[in-house]
Design an enzyme around this catalytic site. Sequence first.
Site, short mmCIF file in Angstrom:
data_model
loop_
_atom_site.label_atom_id
_atom_site.label_comp_id
_atom_site.label_asym_id
_atom_site.label_seq_id
_atom_site.Cartn_x
_atom_site.Cartn_y
_atom_site.Cartn_z
N TYR A 1 26.11 21.57 -3.06
CA TYR A 1 25.74 21.84 -1.67
C TYR A 1 26.60 22.99 -1.16
O TYR A 1 27.81 23.05 -1.43
CB TYR A 1 25.95 20.58 -0.84
CG TYR A 1 25.87 20.78 0.65
CD1 TYR A 1 24.79 21.42 1.24
CD2 TYR A 1 26.89 20.33 1.47
CE1 TYR A 1 24.72 21.61 2.61
CE2 TYR A 1 26.83 20.50 2.85
CZ TYR A 1 25.74 21.15 3.40
OH TYR A 1 25.69 21.33 4.77
N ARG B 1 39.47 3.21 15.14
CA ARG B 1 39.76 4.25 14.15
C ARG B 1 40.31 3.65 12.86
O ARG B 1 40.24 4.26 11.80
CB ARG B 1 40.75 5.28 14.74
CG ARG B 1 41.05 6.44 13.81
CD ARG B 1 41.47 7.70 14.58
NE ARG B 1 42.47 7.46 15.59
CZ ARG B 1 43.79 7.42 15.38
NH1 ARG B 1 44.26 7.59 14.14
NH2 ARG B 1 44.62 7.23 16.37
N ASP C 1 28.34 13.69 -6.40
CA ASP C 1 27.54 13.69 -5.18
C ASP C 1 26.17 13.13 -5.54
O ASP C 1 25.40 13.75 -6.27
CB ASP C 1 27.42 15.12 -4.63
CG ASP C 1 26.75 15.16 -3.26
OD1 ASP C 1 25.92 14.27 -2.98
OD2 ASP C 1 27.05 16.09 -2.48
N LYS D 1 21.28 11.84 5.05
CA LYS D 1 20.03 12.11 4.35
C LYS D 1 19.25 10.82 4.08
O LYS D 1 18.78 10.18 5.00
CB LYS D 1 20.33 12.88 3.06
CG LYS D 1 21.30 14.06 3.23
CD LYS D 1 20.90 15.04 4.32
CE LYS D 1 21.66 16.35 4.29
NZ LYS D 1 23.09 16.27 4.61
#
Length: 421
Positions: A124, A70, A189, A214
């Site tokens: 988005y 982590r 973005d 994507k």
Amino acid sequence: METNAPTVRRSLATEAVHAGREDLAGLGLHAPPLDLSTTYPSYDSRAEAARIDAFATTGARPEGPPVYSRLDNPTTARFETALARLEGTESAVAFASGMAALSACLLVRGMKELRHVVAVRPLYGCSDHLLSSGLLGTRVTWVDPSGIADAIEADTGLVMIESPANPTLAEIDLRAAAEACGEVPLLVDNTFATPVLQRPAESGARLVLHSATKYLGGHGDVLGGIVACDEAFARQLRQVRFATGGVLHPLAAYLLLRGLSTLPVRVRAASASAAELAVRLAADPRVLRVHYPEIGGAMVAFETAGDPHEVIASVRLITPAVSLGSVDTLIQHPASISHRIVAEGDRHASGVSDRLLRMSVGLEDVDDLWADLDQALDRATDRGTDRGTDRGTAPEAALAPEGAVGVGVGAEVAVAVGVRV
């Protein structure tokens, strides 16, 4: 992970293949290794305590072997190194999804009591919702690009834009936006454009966000997000990631690193087909308006004269599904899915009409894709006529707002096939 940084500036295509892999030959390896360990042994607990204290204080990657996945992972670090190189930033920090990455950016600024965000629609749909809902304590002011400077307040922590925008493909002058931000960090973005088409950091953006799900992954089989930025901001993002647990799984990082190696080839090939389809759609009387950005790219949006839901129901080669950036072509109806969570009035005001379809063009033959669109548009037009739809008119909401990026019926697309891709 330590890599040998190149001594000369290399082309994007070369970086895509080699970035994050420079140490492999010295390790006697050709393919990057996959490290699935969740924890790592250490017999020196005093040294471990010192390293953990150092991370808690600075957020810098720990020196030496990993401590806990982590906190850091060698495979994930390779992907971060590679994406930072492609975007031209000092660092990058990877997360479990694009939304986890955006959430971390908001939390970093919120810790400094800078919870106000200035943003430009459209974004988005889930990004829009996260800002508007105040779920992370944010307060958002929505503006046109020209209104960024006037909207900045004393507690403004971020300015957020998406260009080309999802789903209308509207473009924003990144350099002008960065100048309007002053000392406030600009977050761009860059999911649609990818570093193949633009590198926002070169225009003054401090943070470059990707839904790595994507184009970076490129095959529709991995979920992830990443922020490319300077090392100072990266250290804060690592601390938030460690505390909140939004880590990228190393297998996902492995697949994303592999995806980067073909990113320029995939984007350029898909962009050439998208530009050609935009030309054909713009000349088609069954289409009211086509949106295709000057920068190019593999995304095309268009508004139908017939029922857009019938287009979705009628495609056979093209897959009706959310997401984008895969090797196969996807189409979806934003008002029903990706932007359903945005209030109807806000959708329409930002150019997301009820007739708009968003298509992510893949690597299929362009003539095969057109044949599928052609038959789907025919079915949609015929059914629309049967239901009394007038092909010669459209509701006001179906028309793009004044100044929106797009081309009307029969007009030429702004970017010729193959140009700037």
